[in-house]
Design a protein around this motif. Structure first.
Motif, PDB file in Angstrom:
ATOM      1  N   ASN A  96       0.800  -1.209   0.000  1.00  0.00           N
ATOM      2  CA  ASN A  96       0.000   0.000   0.000  1.00  0.00           C
ATOM      3  C   ASN A  96       0.843   1.274   0.000  1.00  0.00           C
ATOM      4  OD1 ASN A  96      -2.238  -1.654   0.074  1.00  0.00           O
ATOM      5  ND2 ASN A  96      -2.505  -1.515   2.267  1.00  0.00           N
ATOM      6  N   ILE A  97       2.176   1.144  -0.102  1.00  0.00           N
ATOM      7  CA  ILE A  97       3.010   2.343   0.045  1.00  0.00           C
ATOM      8  C   ILE A  97       2.753   3.340  -1.097  1.00  0.00           C
ATOM      9  CG2 ILE A  97       5.382   3.202   0.116  1.00  0.00           C
ATOM     10  CD1 ILE A  97       6.155   0.598   1.581  1.00  0.00           C
ATOM     11  N   GLY A  98       2.790   2.846  -2.345  1.00  0.00           N
ATOM     12  CA  GLY A  98       2.607   3.743  -3.492  1.00  0.00           C
ATOM     13  C   GLY A  98       1.261   4.453  -3.484  1.00  0.00           C
ATOM     14  N   PRO A  99       0.149   3.711  -3.422  1.00  0.00           N
ATOM     15  CA  PRO A  99      -1.166   4.367  -3.460  1.00  0.00           C
ATOM     16  C   PRO A  99      -1.394   5.333  -2.294  1.00  0.00           C
ATOM     17  CG  PRO A  99      -1.389   2.014  -3.853  1.00  0.00           C
ATOM     18  CD  PRO A  99       0.041   2.244  -3.495  1.00  0.00           C
ATOM     19  N   VAL A 100      -0.915   4.985  -1.102  1.00  0.00           N
ATOM     20  CA  VAL A 100      -1.113   5.896   0.039  1.00  0.00           C
ATOM     21  C   VAL A 100      -0.295   7.165  -0.168  1.00  0.00           C
ATOM     22  CG1 VAL A 100      -0.681   6.221   2.513  1.00  0.00           C
ATOM     23  CG2 VAL A 100      -1.769   4.117   1.711  1.00  0.00           C
ATOM     24  N   ALA A 101       0.968   7.021  -0.597  1.00  0.00           N
ATOM     25  CA  ALA A 101       1.807   8.213  -0.840  1.00  0.00           C
ATOM     26  C   ALA A 101       1.175   9.085  -1.922  1.00  0.00           C
ATOM     27  CB  ALA A 101       3.222   7.789  -1.233  1.00  0.00           C
ATOM     28  N   ASP A 102       0.664   8.466  -2.987  1.00  0.00           N
ATOM     29  CA  ASP A 102       0.022   9.248  -4.054  1.00  0.00           C
ATOM     30  C   ASP A 102      -1.182  10.028  -3.525  1.00  0.00           C
ATOM     31  OD1 ASP A 102       1.624   8.813  -6.287  1.00  0.00           O
ATOM     32  OD2 ASP A 102       0.696   6.874  -6.719  1.00  0.00           O
ATOM     33  N   ALA A 103      -2.013   9.346  -2.728  1.00  0.00           N
ATOM     34  CA  ALA A 103      -3.218  10.006  -2.206  1.00  0.00           C
ATOM     35  C   ALA A 103      -2.848  11.167  -1.281  1.00  0.00           C
ATOM     36  CB  ALA A 103      -4.084   8.985  -1.464  1.00  0.00           C
ATOM     37  N   LEU A 104      -1.834  10.959  -0.437  1.00  0.00           N
ATOM     38  CA  LEU A 104      -1.430  12.026   0.488  1.00  0.00           C
ATOM     39  C   LEU A 104      -0.874  13.223  -0.287  1.00  0.00           C
ATOM     40  CD1 LEU A 104       0.309   9.881   3.296  1.00  0.00           C
ATOM     41  CD2 LEU A 104      -1.938  10.966   3.405  1.00  0.00           C
ATOM     42  N   LEU A 105      -0.038  12.946  -1.308  1.00  0.00           N
ATOM     43  CA  LEU A 105       0.528  14.037  -2.119  1.00  0.00           C
ATOM     44  C   LEU A 105      -0.587  14.842  -2.775  1.00  0.00           C
ATOM     45  CD1 LEU A 105       3.599  12.405  -3.933  1.00  0.00           C
ATOM     46  CD2 LEU A 105       3.646  14.373  -2.386  1.00  0.00           C
ATOM     47  N   GLU A 106      -1.542  14.118  -3.330  1.00  0.00           N
ATOM     48  CA  GLU A 106      -2.626  14.804  -4.044  1.00  0.00           C
ATOM     49  C   GLU A 106      -3.406  15.701  -3.086  1.00  0.00           C
ATOM     50  OE1 GLU A 106      -4.970  12.226  -6.564  1.00  0.00           O
ATOM     51  OE2 GLU A 106      -6.593  13.696  -6.403  1.00  0.00           O
ATOM     52  N   ARG A 107      -3.758  15.144  -1.916  1.00  0.00           N
ATOM     53  CA  ARG A 107      -4.546  15.908  -0.953  1.00  0.00           C
ATOM     54  C   ARG A 107      -3.764  17.121  -0.432  1.00  0.00           C
ATOM     55  NH1 ARG A 107      -9.003  14.363   2.079  1.00  0.00           N
ATOM     56  NH2 ARG A 107      -9.478  13.163   0.202  1.00  0.00           N
ATOM     57  N   LEU A 108      -2.439  16.958  -0.326  1.00  0.00           N
ATOM     58  CA  LEU A 108      -1.613  18.064   0.166  1.00  0.00           C
ATOM     59  C   LEU A 108      -1.293  19.078  -0.938  1.00  0.00           C
ATOM     60  CD1 LEU A 108       0.800  15.951   2.378  1.00  0.00           C
ATOM     61  CD2 LEU A 108      -0.520  17.907   3.215  1.00  0.00           C
ATOM     62  N   GLY A 109      -1.632  18.731  -2.172  1.00  0.00           N
ATOM     63  CA  GLY A 109      -1.297  19.616  -3.296  1.00  0.00           C
ATOM     64  C   GLY A 109       0.205  19.686  -3.522  1.00  0.00           C
ATOM     65  N   ALA A 110       0.912  18.620  -3.198  1.00  0.00           N
ATOM     66  CA  ALA A 110       2.374  18.605  -3.359  1.00  0.00           C
ATOM     67  C   ALA A 110       2.743  17.750  -4.568  1.00  0.00           C
ATOM     68  CB  ALA A 110       3.022  18.053  -2.095  1.00  0.00           C
ATOM     69  N   SER A 111       3.913  18.026  -5.144  1.00  0.00           N
ATOM     70  CA  SER A 111       4.247  17.333  -6.393  1.00  0.00           C
ATOM     71  C   SER A 111       5.291  16.232  -6.203  1.00  0.00           C
ATOM     72  CB  SER A 111       4.757  18.336  -7.426  1.00  0.00           C
ATOM     73  OG  SER A 111       5.851  19.038  -6.874  1.00  0.00           O
TER      74      SER A 111
END
Ligand code: ADP
Length: 428
Positions: A96-111
């Motif tokens: 779950n590392i990739g999908p969780v990191a992607d979701a957190l980045l998106e929600r934080l508006g970070a690239s």
């Protein structure tokens, strides 16, 4: 007051491991179990670690829970978010590392974020993106046989690329050796190329300092507990964190002493033997076969415990047994039932005896600890000083007790042989 760091950990003992390192780095830290319904006391707290169970659950659940934790941590004012996973990058091709990191980045508006699982002091290093456990590559370390997250590839760029649609890059040792500014530039170059996740080499402890310095202003960092130990110094440099004399200071402990052990790991078995040798007559053995039969053993255990409570003497109640005994119980009852009976008995003993005066409680076993904490209704723990690497004393406020309960949770192979005795000696 708002917190500096908000961490989201993908399992319970991993959360404690990170919290322990944050305290060692100089932050006052609280660990919460799941996203709290009611606000815990966060006065004089610099970091909060939310413990989830998202390491091997379905991806959707891991993402939903992690986003809920993120939202709650943002409400507490966290300046930086830390997604904590295992130093052996425990995951599958689905996550779950990739999908969780992607979701957190998106929600934080970070690239972009970094991936820093390593902790050289514990033998976890990354070189040219390849993860080593001691002198073995990850896929030759025993982790290839893990029942839930078998790790068959040590190349983390490749491993993570299977978990995310986004580009994965590498910041290697040669870059880190040039210092934080060069590392920051490398991350910026990768970001300009659209690289969302950067696996970071870490060969020595000092590499963690370089990485912490290079990423302190990023919205999200991810990794193991090693990076957690390096970050507080950077927060101090930024002026976000004061110099705190005793970040692991707890209230003075009170109440009787008890050890509950449901761990059958080799280190725990030696700790049980050591305790019994030092305190003759202070141990009571539970046997799942007897527990399955009737209430007799449970009643005997309770009588034993009350007798020791009255004498204010240390005591150990344990189901820990050698592999043959465990196998025999499992063959008769089934693995799940044997485990359940033990966890249930130890949890109920904890609930009853904490009400009756136990105030210093040590629990051995990861699953066992989870069961005890949940039975006691503990939602938040303040993190104290470490007893042995990775295992701190903690304190929890409970309805059943006026003073806080001092609690140490030790999973399987942690701790020296005299852990059950020494833990209480170092408790203030
Ligand atoms: P560890 O951290 O050492 O892996 P855990 O508590 O996570 O310890 O796991 C140990 C499991 O073994 C628990 O589910 C516990 O209930 C179970 N168990 C403990 N003692 C026995 C026993 N004598 N027979 C069968 N199962 C046992």
């Amino acid at each position: 007051m708002t917190i500096v760091l908000g961490a989201i950990a993908d399992d319970f003992t991993g959360a404690t491991d990170l919290a322990n390192n944050l305290v060692r780095g100089g932050m006052r830290c609280v660990q919460v179990i799941g996203v709290p319904n009611t606000l815990p006391n966060l006065s004089q707290v610099d970091a909060v670690v939310v413990a989830l169970k998202s390491r091997s659950c379905p991806v959707d659940e891991a993402v939903t829970d992690s986003l809920a934790a993120l939202e709650w941590l943002q409400e507490q004012g966290a300046r930086q978010i830390f997604f904590k996973y295992c130093s052996t990058f425990d995951s599958t091709d689905k996550g779950n590392i990739g999908p969780v990191a992607d979701a957190l980045l998106e929600r934080l508006g970070a690239s972009q974020t970094v991936m820093v699982p390593a902790f050289p002091i514990n033998g976890r290093t990354v070189y040219q993106g390849h993860l080593f456990v001691g002198d073995r590559l990850l896929n030759d370390s025993g982790m290839q046989n893990h029942p839930l997250t078998p790790m068959n590839d040590a190349d983390l760029v490749r491993v993570l690329s299977r978990q995310t649609p986004h580009a994965v890059g590498l910041a290697n040792r040669a870059t880190l050796a040039q210092g934080a500014e060069a590392t920051r530039q490398r991350l910026a170059t990768l970001a300009a190329d659209g690289v969302r996740h950067v696996i970071c080499d870490t060969v020595e402890e000092s590499d963690l300092d370089v990485l912490a310095e290079a990423t302190v202003t990023q919205a999200l960092v991810t990794g193991g507990s090693g990076l957690g130990q390096a970050l507080p110094a950077q927060y101090r440099k930024q002026g976000w964190l004061a110099d705190i004399a005793e970040p692991g200071r707890l209230q003075p402990a009170s109440g009787s002493t008890m050890v509950l052990s449901g761990s059958c790991s080799r280190a725990t078995l030696a700790q049980v033997d050591d305790f019994l040798a030092r305190h003759p007559g202070a141990g009571f053995a539970l046997d799942p076969l007897a527990l399955a039969k009737d209430d007799k053993q449970w009643e005997q255990a309770l009588a034993f415990a009350f007798e020791h409570l009255e004498q204010e003497a240390p005591m150990l109640i344990y189901a820990s047994a050698d592999p043959e005994k465990v196998k025999a119980a499992q063959a008769e009852l089934g693995v799940e039932k044997a485990g359940f009976l033990v966890e249930e008995a130890l949890s109920q003993l904890a609930v009853t005896l904490v009400t009756e005066g136990v105030g210093r409680l040590l629990v051995a076993g990861g699953e066992t600890s989870g069961a005890v904490v949940s039975a006691l209704g503990i939602k938040a723990m303040r993190i104290g000083e470490q007893i042995d690497p990775g295992v701190p004393w903690t304190q929890a406020t409970l309805g059943q007790r006026e003073a806080p309960l001092s609690l140490a949770l030790k999973s399987g192979n942690f701790g020296g042989v005299d852990f059950f005795t020494r833990a209480f000696e170092v408790l203030p």
